[in-house]
Design an enzyme around this catalytic site. Structure first.
Site, PDB file in Angstrom:
ATOM      1  N   GLU A 163       0.820  -1.204   0.000  1.00  0.00           N
ATOM      2  CA  GLU A 163       0.000   0.000   0.000  1.00  0.00           C
ATOM      3  C   GLU A 163       0.861   1.264   0.000  1.00  0.00           C
ATOM      4  O   GLU A 163       0.439   2.297  -0.498  1.00  0.00           O
ATOM      5  CB  GLU A 163      -0.902   0.042   1.239  1.00  0.00           C
ATOM      6  CG  GLU A 163      -2.004  -0.997   1.259  1.00  0.00           C
ATOM      7  CD  GLU A 163      -2.871  -0.855   2.494  1.00  0.00           C
ATOM      8  OE1 GLU A 163      -2.537  -0.014   3.350  1.00  0.00           O
ATOM      9  OE2 GLU A 163      -3.866  -1.575   2.587  1.00  0.00           O
ATOM     10  N   THR A 164       2.026   1.180   0.605  1.00  0.00           N
ATOM     11  CA  THR A 164       2.827   2.372   0.866  1.00  0.00           C
ATOM     12  C   THR A 164       4.275   2.152   0.490  1.00  0.00           C
ATOM     13  O   THR A 164       4.827   1.077   0.747  1.00  0.00           O
ATOM     14  CB  THR A 164       2.748   2.748   2.365  1.00  0.00           C
ATOM     15  OG1 THR A 164       1.385   2.951   2.721  1.00  0.00           O
ATOM     16  CG2 THR A 164       3.538   4.004   2.666  1.00  0.00           C
TER      17      THR A 164
END
Length: 348
Positions: free
Chosen positions: A77-78
Site C-alpha cells: 500500500e505504501t
C-alpha cells in the site's frame, strides 16, 4: 526520508489496495504532484522509544533483480523512499527522480527548507508532505513529553534548530558555536548549561572541538541528559562528484567521549516506521522501503517487517550487494528509480 504512497492515478494497480489494520483503506498521505509522480506523506513519532536495530541474519537469500514492477506495486500500500542517492546526489537529480516526491533523512534542513530545495529542482512539494530527520528529532522529544523548561544542545545545523523552535523547545548550539574556540591554558574550566536535558547530534559542517566538549559535559554531568542522533550514516552526498563523511562521524565523536550509545531517531531505527503504521493504520507488510544503503535504508525496512527495494544509484554497488561478505539482502534491486518507473510504464 519520506513516507510515500503510490498514487493509483499515476501507478495504476490491477487490484484494489488492501485494507489497513483499522479495517479501512487509509487515506492518501499527501497531494498529487505532477504526471508520473507519487503522493507524499508527512510523519511524526509514536509515543515510545525507537526499537533498537536488528542486524540481518547471515545467509539471507540473494536479492532478485526487479523485473515486474506491477507485482511489487500491487503487493503493498505504501512506499517509503530515501532521497540522497535515490532522487538526488548533492543538488543534482538522478535520472528519472523528478517524477517522484521525496524528502531526506539528512537533518541539515527543516521541512520548509527542503520544500524550497524541491522547488529549485522543479518539484512541487507541500511542507506537510515532508519528513526529515531534523523533524524526527523534535517529534521524538514531543513523544516523550520532554520538559519545556529543559533545553536542547544541538550539534548540527539550522534544520534541527528550526524544527525544535516549531515544537516549542528551547535550544542552544548549532552553527553559531562553529566559530567558538577553547583556550587551553592552565586552570581553564569550561562551563556548561545545567538545564540542558538533551543533546541532539546530526550532520554538522561546523563541527569543532568546542561542540564536542560542550555536548560531552552535558551528557556526562547533567542528570538524565539524553543523547539523540538523527542518524549514523558513514557517508553522505554533499555533491554528485564523491562521497563525504556523514553524520555518523559527528555522532561517533560524542560516543567516544561519553561512552554512551545514542538513541537514533533516523534509519535504521524503526521510529518513523512505527509512527506511520500507527497513525495511518497501515500494516508494515504493506510497505516497501526504497533506498540506496544496505545498512540504513534496507535494514530499516527489514527491521520494520517491510518489503525492500535497493537502487544502485547511490552508496551501494552491485559488487557490494553480491559480495559474500554482505549479509543484508533486499527483496529486489534495480539500477535507479527511473528503471522502476520504466518497468511500470511498459506494462500500462
Amino acid at each position: 526520508m519520506l513516507q510515500v504512497r503510490a498514487s493509483p492515478a499515476f501507478l495504476p494497480s490491477t487490484s484494489p489496495l488492501s485494507p489497513s489494520s483499522s479495517g479501512q483503506a487509509p487515506p492518501f498521505l499527501g497531494r498529487t504532484q505532477r504526471s508520473g509522480g507519487l503522493v507524499a506523506a508527512a510523519a511524526a513519532s509514536p509515543r515510545r522509544a525507537p526499537r533498537r536495530p536488528v542486524m540481518a541474519a547471515a545467509g539471507a537469500a540473494p536479492a532478485a533483480k526487479l523485473e515486474d514492477a506491477d507485482a511489487l506495486i500491487d503487493s503493498v500500500e505504501t512506499f517509503i523512499f530515501d532521497c540522497d542517492g535515490v532522487i538526488w546526489k548533492g543538488d543534482k537529480l538522478i535520472d528519472g527522480g523528478k517524477r517522484l516526491v521525496f524528502v531526506t533523512n539528512n537533518s541539515t534542513k527543516s521541512r520548509k527548507q527542503y520544500g524550497k530545495k524541491f522547488e529549485t529542482l522543479g518539484l512541487s512539494v507541500d511542507e506537510e508532505e515532508i519528513f526529515a530527520s531534523s523533524f524526527a528529532a523534535a517529534a521524538y522529544l514531543q513523544s516523550i513529553d520532554f520538559p519545556k523548561d529543559k533545553k536542547v544542545y544541538v550539534i548540527g545545523e539550522e534544520g534541527i534548530l528550526k524544527e525544535l523552535e516549531l515544537a516549542g523547545f528551547q535550544h542552544l548550539g548549532g552553527p553559531t558555536d562553529g566559530d567558538k574556540k577553547i583556550e587551553l591554558k592552565p586552570g581553564f574550566y569550561m562551563e556548561h548549561d545545567k538545564d540542558v536535558g538533551a543533546v541532539v547530534v546530526g550532520f554538522d559542517r561546523y563541527f569543532n572541538y568546542y561542540k564536542v566538549q560542550y555536548g560531552t559535559l552535558c551528557i556526562r554531568e547533567n542528570p538524565g541528559c539524553l543523547f539523540l542522533a538523527t542518524n549514523r550514516d558513514a557517508v553522505t552526498h554533499l555533491t554528485d562528484a564523491q562521497e563525504w563523511a556523514g553524520g555518523g562521524s559527528m555522532v561517533g565523536a560524542i560516543l567516544g567521549s561519553t561512552k554512551q550509545e545514542p538513541l537514533v531517531v533516523g534509519k535504521p531505527s524503526t521510529f518513523m516506521m512505527d509512527y506511520l503504521a500507527k497513525k495511518f493504520g497501515i500494516t508494515t507488510s504493506q510497505i516497501c522501503m526504497v533506498g540506496d544503503r544496505l545498512d540504513t535504508d534496507i535494514l530499516f525496512g527489514q527491521n520494520g517487517g517491510c518489503k525492500t527495494l535497493l537502487v544502485l544509484s547511490g552508496v551501494t554497488s552491485l559488487e557490494t550487494l553480491q559480495s559474500p561478505d554482505n549479509s543484508i539482502q533486499p527483496d529486489f534491486y534495480t539500477n535507479q528509480i527511473s528503471d522502476f518507473l520504466t518497468l511500470k510504464a511498459a506494462t500500462v
